[in-house]
Scaffold this active site. Structure first.
Site, PDB file in Angstrom:
ATOM      1  N   ASP A  82      48.312  85.381  60.050  1.00  0.00           N
ATOM      2  CA  ASP A  82      47.339  84.693  59.205  1.00  0.00           C
ATOM      3  C   ASP A  82      45.980  85.404  59.314  1.00  0.00           C
ATOM      4  O   ASP A  82      45.489  85.650  60.423  1.00  0.00           O
ATOM      5  CB  ASP A  82      47.226  83.240  59.713  1.00  0.00           C
ATOM      6  CG  ASP A  82      46.463  82.331  58.774  1.00  0.00           C
ATOM      7  OD1 ASP A  82      46.430  82.610  57.559  1.00  0.00           O
ATOM      8  OD2 ASP A  82      45.913  81.311  59.256  1.00  0.00           O
ATOM      9  N   GLU A 134      44.243  89.000  49.665  1.00  0.00           N
ATOM     10  CA  GLU A 134      43.365  87.912  49.210  1.00  0.00           C
ATOM     11  C   GLU A 134      42.242  88.438  48.338  1.00  0.00           C
ATOM     12  O   GLU A 134      41.625  89.458  48.618  1.00  0.00           O
ATOM     13  CB  GLU A 134      42.764  87.151  50.409  1.00  0.00           C
ATOM     14  CG  GLU A 134      41.819  86.033  49.950  1.00  0.00           C
ATOM     15  CD  GLU A 134      41.464  85.003  51.034  1.00  0.00           C
ATOM     16  OE1 GLU A 134      42.142  84.966  52.066  1.00  0.00           O
ATOM     17  OE2 GLU A 134      40.509  84.246  50.816  1.00  0.00           O
ATOM     18  N   HIS A 213      45.136  78.851  50.691  1.00  0.00           N
ATOM     19  CA  HIS A 213      44.671  78.577  52.052  1.00  0.00           C
ATOM     20  C   HIS A 213      43.886  77.267  52.039  1.00  0.00           C
ATOM     21  O   HIS A 213      43.673  76.654  50.989  1.00  0.00           O
ATOM     22  CB  HIS A 213      43.753  79.718  52.521  1.00  0.00           C
ATOM     23  CG  HIS A 213      44.510  80.928  52.938  1.00  0.00           C
ATOM     24  ND1 HIS A 213      44.537  81.385  54.220  1.00  0.00           N
ATOM     25  CD2 HIS A 213      45.300  81.768  52.220  1.00  0.00           C
ATOM     26  CE1 HIS A 213      45.307  82.459  54.284  1.00  0.00           C
ATOM     27  NE2 HIS A 213      45.783  82.718  53.081  1.00  0.00           N
ATOM     28  N   SER A 216      44.435  71.593  54.003  1.00  0.00           N
ATOM     29  CA  SER A 216      44.588  70.327  54.729  1.00  0.00           C
ATOM     30  C   SER A 216      43.931  69.218  53.926  1.00  0.00           C
ATOM     31  O   SER A 216      42.926  69.442  53.238  1.00  0.00           O
ATOM     32  CB  SER A 216      43.949  70.425  56.120  1.00  0.00           C
ATOM     33  OG  SER A 216      44.832  71.099  57.003  1.00  0.00           O
ATOM     34  N   ILE A 257      48.481  75.065  56.041  1.00  0.00           N
ATOM     35  CA  ILE A 257      47.985  73.830  56.648  1.00  0.00           C
ATOM     36  C   ILE A 257      47.849  74.027  58.158  1.00  0.00           C
ATOM     37  O   ILE A 257      48.823  74.355  58.839  1.00  0.00           O
ATOM     38  CB  ILE A 257      48.938  72.657  56.326  1.00  0.00           C
ATOM     39  CG1 ILE A 257      48.937  72.399  54.816  1.00  0.00           C
ATOM     40  CG2 ILE A 257      48.531  71.390  57.101  1.00  0.00           C
ATOM     41  CD1 ILE A 257      50.014  71.461  54.330  1.00  0.00           C
ATOM     42  N   SER A 259      44.456  72.457  59.933  1.00  0.00           N
ATOM     43  CA  SER A 259      43.546  71.404  60.423  1.00  0.00           C
ATOM     44  C   SER A 259      44.217  70.037  60.501  1.00  0.00           C
ATOM     45  O   SER A 259      43.942  69.262  61.428  1.00  0.00           O
ATOM     46  CB  SER A 259      42.310  71.318  59.520  1.00  0.00           C
ATOM     47  OG  SER A 259      41.600  72.524  59.555  1.00  0.00           O
TER      48      SER A 259
END
Ligand code: G3H
Ligand code: 13P
Ligand code: ZN
Length: 311
Positions: A82, A134, A213, A216, A257, A259
């Site tokens: 990540d 990205e 990204h 959450s 996910i 957080s």
């Protein structure tokens, strides 16, 4: 089943209109909680490791934990880096057994992002590993980088074709309004996802897997639990799950996910100590924390991502 790349996972997710969950792992209980939920729901799974997780738990320990998860299950699992910041960390993870890496060149200029991503893709593909790039910048905190709202920027659809074409990436993370961490929006601010930008990008890159990204949803009940038992986390608003459900049905094939898992664990551990102040055996508080991870991931798989039964 051995560790897999994301290629087949994303192909099916795109065609069938769901997203695969990419959950961050840092220790054994997190790996177990996530993996048990995915196995019980027969869902494909991406376990992802940040540079911070690698520093905390050590590459070899994490590899062995993931190998154990693979041995204990029959679902496809990809092991993904990540937010790889440079070529060296991507190479180290590729050489060390990861099946997928993210090279996050989003803080660089468009040209430098292309050059860096292309270099990682060339190396990764020569080893059979898939790569996520990205474009655009999310606000919030990732490792030691803190991107302020002012510096965050939506992905420009005009750049995506050239980026994907010149780099050869296998998936693209885009910024359409999600952000990292538990504090995504200020009080009074309305969460908004730019589905118009997503749609434009999808038109330009038909069939190409998109990644979100910072997804959450920051469940209020966990925040309340944390505060009730001695925490002082200010109120926060996450990405509404309805928006994520909608995104999962589109070209978005991977949703990240972290957080929410952190909050679920922390809430349970705080509660445990408030109710059992004399406990000191780590198994007494880590077992319920592991269960909280499992419950959270099961909820995301069944009610948000729609990847249950797709293993
Ligand atoms: O996007 C960042 C992930 O939540 C990982 O966080 O760098 O603190 O491990 P971390
Ligand atoms: P959250 O902080 O919203 O969980 O996002 C995690 C993430 O994007 C990891 O790369
Ligand atoms: Zn992220």
């Amino acid at each position: 089943m051995p560790l897999t790349t994301t290629t087949e996972m994303f192909k099916r997710a795109y065609e069938e209109g769901y997203a695969v969950g990419a959950f961050n792992v840092n220790n054994m209980e997190i790996v177990q909680g996530i993996t048990e939920a995915a196995q019980e729901l027969n869902a494909p799974l991406i376990l992802q490791v940040s540079a911070g997780a690698r520093k905390y738990a050590n590459h070899t320990y994490l590899m062995k934990l993931v190998e154990a998860a693979v041995a204990e299950t029959s679902i496809p699992i990809a092991l993904h880096l990540d937010h790889g910041a440079d070529f060296d960390i991507c190479k180290s993870c590729i050489d060390g057994g990861f099946t997928s890496v993210m090279i996050d060149g989003s803080h660089h200029s468009f040209e430098d992002n292309i050059a860096l991503t292309k270099r990682v893709v060339e190396y990764a593909h020569s080893k059979g590993v898939t790569v996520e790039g990205e474009l655009g910048q999310l606000s919030g905190v990732e490792d030691d980088v803190n991107v302020s709202e002012a510096d965050a920027s939506y992905t420009r659809p005009s750049e995506v074709e050239e980026f994907v074409g010149s780099t050869g990436v296998d998936s693209l993370a885009i910024a359409i309004g999600t952000s990292h961490g538990a504090f995504k929006f200020k009080p009074g601010q309305k969460p908004q996802l730019r589905f118009d930008i997503l749609e434009e990008i999808t038109q330009l890159l038909p069939g190409f897997p998109i990644v979100l990204h910072g997804s959450s949803s920051v469940p209020q009940n966990f925040l309340e639990e944390i505060n009730k038992y001695g925490g002082d986390m200010p109120g926060a608003i996450g990405i509404p799950e309805e928006m994520l459900r909608q995104a999962a049905k589109s070209a978005v094939c991977k949703i990240n996910i972290d957080s929410d898992i952190r909050m679920a664990m922390t809430a349970v551990i705080r509660k445990h100590f408030a109710l059992n102040p004399s406990h000191f055996d780590p198994r007494q508080y880590l077992a319920p924390a592991r269960q909280a991870v499992k419950d959270m991931v099961a909820h995301k798989i069944s009610n948000v991502l729609g990847c249950d039964g797709k293993a």
